[in-house]
Enzyme design. Structure first.
Site, PDB file in Angstrom:
ATOM      1  N   GLY A  95      -9.801  14.493 -17.843  1.00 34.89           N
ATOM      2  CA  GLY A  95     -10.577  13.525 -17.074  1.00 34.89           C
ATOM      3  C   GLY A  95      -9.742  12.620 -16.197  1.00 34.89           C
ATOM      4  N   HIS A 100      -1.523   9.245 -10.863  1.00 32.44           N
ATOM      5  CA  HIS A 100      -0.345   8.402 -11.107  1.00 32.44           C
ATOM      6  C   HIS A 100      -0.475   7.951 -12.552  1.00 32.44           C
ATOM      7  CE1 HIS A 100       2.565   5.078  -9.601  1.00 32.44           C
ATOM      8  NE2 HIS A 100       2.402   4.870 -10.906  1.00 32.44           N
ATOM      9  N   HIS A 102      -1.070   6.450 -15.895  1.00 28.64           N
ATOM     10  CA  HIS A 102      -1.611   5.126 -16.218  1.00 28.64           C
ATOM     11  C   HIS A 102      -2.181   5.132 -17.624  1.00 28.64           C
ATOM     12  CE1 HIS A 102      -4.852   7.432 -14.285  1.00 28.64           C
ATOM     13  NE2 HIS A 102      -5.703   6.781 -15.054  1.00 28.64           N
ATOM     14  N   HIS A 104      -4.927   3.147 -20.005  1.00 26.18           N
ATOM     15  CA  HIS A 104      -6.054   2.223 -20.101  1.00 26.18           C
ATOM     16  C   HIS A 104      -5.886   1.406 -21.382  1.00 26.18           C
ATOM     17  CE1 HIS A 104      -8.792   4.472 -17.201  1.00 26.18           C
ATOM     18  NE2 HIS A 104      -7.927   5.420 -17.499  1.00 26.18           N
TER      19      HIS A 104
HETATM   20  P1  5GP Z   1      -8.584   8.047 -14.852  1.00 25.16           P
HETATM   21  O1  5GP Z   1      -9.913   8.699 -14.958  1.00 25.16           O
HETATM   22  O2  5GP Z   1      -7.724   8.666 -13.771  1.00 25.16           O
HETATM   23  O3  5GP Z   1      -7.879   7.949 -16.169  1.00 25.16           O
HETATM   24  O4  5GP Z   1      -8.864   6.543 -14.476  1.00 25.16           O
HETATM   25  C1  5GP Z   1      -8.709   5.977 -13.218  1.00 25.16           C
HETATM   26  C2  5GP Z   1      -9.228   4.561 -13.323  1.00 25.16           C
HETATM   27  O5  5GP Z   1      -8.852   3.887 -12.142  1.00 25.16           O
HETATM   28  C3  5GP Z   1     -10.742   4.445 -13.451  1.00 25.16           C
HETATM   29  O6  5GP Z   1     -11.072   3.764 -14.645  1.00 25.16           O
HETATM   30  C4  5GP Z   1     -11.150   3.684 -12.209  1.00 25.16           C
HETATM   31  O7  5GP Z   1     -12.195   2.763 -12.452  1.00 25.16           O
HETATM   32  C5  5GP Z   1      -9.862   2.989 -11.813  1.00 25.16           C
HETATM   33  N1  5GP Z   1      -9.753   2.735 -10.389  1.00 25.16           N
HETATM   34  C6  5GP Z   1     -10.058   3.610  -9.386  1.00 25.16           C
HETATM   35  N2  5GP Z   1      -9.783   3.063  -8.187  1.00 25.16           N
HETATM   36  C7  5GP Z   1      -9.311   1.811  -8.451  1.00 25.16           C
HETATM   37  C8  5GP Z   1      -8.850   0.748  -7.585  1.00 25.16           C
HETATM   38  O8  5GP Z   1      -8.815   0.851  -6.362  1.00 25.16           O
HETATM   39  N3  5GP Z   1      -8.433  -0.388  -8.206  1.00 25.16           N
HETATM   40  C9  5GP Z   1      -8.432  -0.527  -9.567  1.00 25.16           C
HETATM   41  N4  5GP Z   1      -7.994  -1.706 -10.054  1.00 25.16           N
HETATM   42  N5  5GP Z   1      -8.867   0.447 -10.389  1.00 25.16           N
HETATM   43  C10 5GP Z   1      -9.292   1.596  -9.837  1.00 25.16           C
HETATM   44 ZN    ZN Z   2       1.793   6.798  -7.382  1.00 25.15          ZN
END
Ligand code: 5GP
Ligand code: ZN
Length: 116
Positions: A95, A100, A102, A104
């Site tokens: 998911g 990049h 990260h 949570h």
């Molecule tokens: P992933 O699904 O890749 O683990 O989570 C990406 C997260 O980045 C999501 O929870 C989404 O809400 C967050 N996100 C996406 N775009 C932005 C943004 O421009 N700024 C911030 N602060 N969070 C973002």
């Molecule tokens: Zn990056």
């Protein structure tokens, strides 16, 4: 190294605004714009790593440091005792949307689903 068109590299460079909760030379933490819990931060290395798959041994100090930052933020946000979850989505089935690495940090309420 940072990547020109990466969303989180742009946030790390402060080219895209975010609500920054912590920053040092190696790591930045900011609020998720679509929080799924009262506490929802994203903690990233400033260096562009795509995912957990790119954490080679040379990055172990960085990742250890990043988890220290997570601990400190959990303390500051008052969830150390109540509990929290650290989630790292990796690749399509994991998911992962933003390419990049990260982490949570989720907390502030009882989080139900353990997996999936
Ligand atoms: P992933 O699904 O890749 O683990 O989570 C990406 C997260 O980045 C999501 O929870 C989404 O809400 C967050 N996100 C996406 N775009 C932005 C943004 O421009 N700024 C911030 N602060 N969070 C973002
Ligand atoms: Zn990056």
């Amino acid at each position: 190294m940072q990547v020109d068109d990466c969303l989180f590299c742009k946030i790390a460079r402060r080219e895209i605004p975010s609500e920054v909760a912590y920053e040092d030379d190696e790591v930045i933490a900011f609020k998720d714009t679509q929080p799924i819990a009262p506490v929802h931060l994203l903690i990233i290395p400033k260096e562009h790593l795509l995912s957990v798959n790119e954490i080679t041994p040379e990055y172990e100090p960085l990742i250890g440091h990043l988890f220290g930052v997570i601990q400190r933020l959990a303390q500051e946000l008052g969830v150390t005792e109540s509990g929290y979850r650290v989630v790292t989505n990796t690749g399509a089935d994991g998911g992962q949307v933003v390419g990049h690495l990260h982490f949570h940090l989720l907390g502030g309420q009882a989080l139900n689903a353990k997996i999936g």
